[in-house]
Enzyme design. Structure first.
Site, PDB file in Angstrom:
ATOM      1  N   ARG A 165      25.563  77.634  -1.674  1.00 20.83           N
ATOM      2  CA  ARG A 165      26.150  78.903  -1.251  1.00 20.83           C
ATOM      3  C   ARG A 165      25.292  80.075  -1.706  1.00 20.83           C
ATOM      4  O   ARG A 165      25.111  81.052  -0.976  1.00 20.83           O
ATOM      5  CB  ARG A 165      27.582  79.033  -1.781  1.00 20.83           C
ATOM      6  CG  ARG A 165      28.318  80.255  -1.227  1.00 20.83           C
ATOM      7  CD  ARG A 165      29.779  80.276  -1.597  1.00 20.83           C
ATOM      8  NE  ARG A 165      29.976  80.467  -3.038  1.00 20.83           N
ATOM      9  CZ  ARG A 165      31.181  80.552  -3.609  1.00 20.83           C
ATOM     10  NH1 ARG A 165      32.278  80.452  -2.864  1.00 20.83           N
ATOM     11  NH2 ARG A 165      31.294  80.726  -4.912  1.00 20.83           N
ATOM     12  N   GLU A 188      42.273  88.009   0.954  1.00 24.96           N
ATOM     13  CA  GLU A 188      42.214  87.322  -0.336  1.00 24.96           C
ATOM     14  C   GLU A 188      42.587  88.321  -1.409  1.00 24.96           C
ATOM     15  O   GLU A 188      42.896  89.480  -1.116  1.00 24.96           O
ATOM     16  CB  GLU A 188      40.809  86.765  -0.574  1.00 24.96           C
ATOM     17  CG  GLU A 188      39.710  87.816  -0.497  1.00 24.96           C
ATOM     18  CD  GLU A 188      38.311  87.213  -0.471  1.00 24.96           C
ATOM     19  OE1 GLU A 188      38.182  85.990  -0.427  1.00 24.96           O
ATOM     20  OE2 GLU A 188      37.344  88.000  -0.502  1.00 24.96           O
ATOM     21  N   LYS A 204      28.008  86.394  -1.175  1.00 25.33           N
ATOM     22  CA  LYS A 204      28.525  86.731  -2.509  1.00 25.33           C
ATOM     23  C   LYS A 204      27.506  87.670  -3.151  1.00 25.33           C
ATOM     24  O   LYS A 204      26.656  87.259  -3.945  1.00 25.33           O
ATOM     25  CB  LYS A 204      28.728  85.452  -3.327  1.00 25.33           C
ATOM     26  CG  LYS A 204      29.678  85.623  -4.513  1.00 25.33           C
ATOM     27  CD  LYS A 204      30.041  84.267  -5.095  1.00 25.33           C
ATOM     28  CE  LYS A 204      30.898  84.393  -6.342  1.00 25.33           C
ATOM     29  NZ  LYS A 204      32.224  84.943  -6.084  1.00 25.33           N
TER      30      LYS A 204
END
Length: 285
Positions: free
Chosen positions: A52, A184, A151
């Site tokens: 990721r 979220e 991210k």
């Protein structure tokens, strides 16, 4: 023993661990990171985290300074050097030092930083009794502006929502997307249970595809719990039987109230407890 911080293959005491003030990671939040957990000295799903990280880097045109196999070895070495049995690892890749101005092509020498330490995201009482949540007015970044699957080091969006939660007396806040759907929380993915079925927002809702989120989905499916990744609204949370959050730092933690409304009977539900126990078993395997 004093912590040792990894920077580009060398180890430093925390006070001596430094990068340039011209690094675009500092100046503009130009970089990517991963937060990981170690259990019994082993990093949970390290390969998935590194994949990721690499994908986040590729999405912003930032090449990893070393290959992923070497990076994995360096992460494990940092965990060992810091004598971390159960702890938290923060892996950071910055764009590197450059000129004042946005041009990333003037940057050189991306910085790879690994911090292995402990973390306490929520108090112990929250894991026993569940969290109270409040809906933040700060929405999740629009996915057409910056993909939530990256991210990145720029977490100001989440920080502003976190501040709203804290000012309301809650340690966590719910974030909606640009459609008004549930996305979220400020640092965690969210799940609800309704009529024995498990639901969570899909990737298209503008969420980070969490490593712990995916692990919990797999555990639920293995346990015969029906799961679905579908758009959710606050109404769905208000009328849910159970609700819980997942994240590498948070692990699995129940949410028992949203915007002053009790979720279910206002206590940690049985499916939440079941999946929490299954997760705790999984990470020790």
């Amino acid at each position: 023993m004093p912590r040792q911080i990894y920077i580009n293959g060398q180890y430093f005491a925390p006070d001596d661990a430094k990068i340039s003030v011209y690094d675009h990671g500092l100046l503009y939040g130009d970089g990517v990171f991963e937060g990981m957990r170690a259990y019994s000295g082993k990093v949970f799903r390290l390969t998935e985290h590194l994949q990721r990280l690499d994908e986040s880097g590729r999405a912003i045109g930032l090449q990893m300074p070393i290959d992923l196999e070497t990076m994995a070895n360096d992460v494990n070495e940092t965990v060992a050097r810091n004598e971390i049995t159960d702890g938290y690892i923060r892996l950071i890749v910055t764009r590197g030092a450059g000129a004042l101005g946005l041009d990333p092509f003037k940057c050189s020498n991306p910085q790879l930083i690994i911090i292995a330490d402990s973390i306490t995201l929520y108090p112990d009482s929250a894991y026993e009794n569940g969290l109270d949540l409040v809906t933040a007015s700060t929405i999740r970044n629009h996915p057409a502006a910056l993909s939530p699957r990256i991210k990145s080091l720029n977490y100001l969006n989440n920080i502003l929502a976190k501040m709203e939660g804290l000012r309301a007396g809650c340690v966590e806040a719910l974030m909606l997307n640009h459609k008004g759907e549930v996305a979220e929380c400020t640092g965690d993915n969210i799940f609800i249970v309704k009529d024995g079925k498990l639901f969570t927002p899909p990737i298209e809702a503008g969420i980070l595809e969490g490593i712990t989120r995916n692990a919990v989905l797999q555990l639920a499916q293995q346990a015969g719990i029906e799961t679905a990744e579908i758009p959710l609204t606050r109404h769905d949370l208000y009328v849910a039987d159970e609700c819980f959050l997942t994240g590498s730092a948070a692990e699995v933690i129940a949410a028992v109230k949203l915007d002053g409304r009790a979720i279910g009977d206002g206590s940690v539900g049985p499916i939440t407890q079941q999946l929490n126990q299954a997760f705790r078993t999984l990470v020790r395997q």
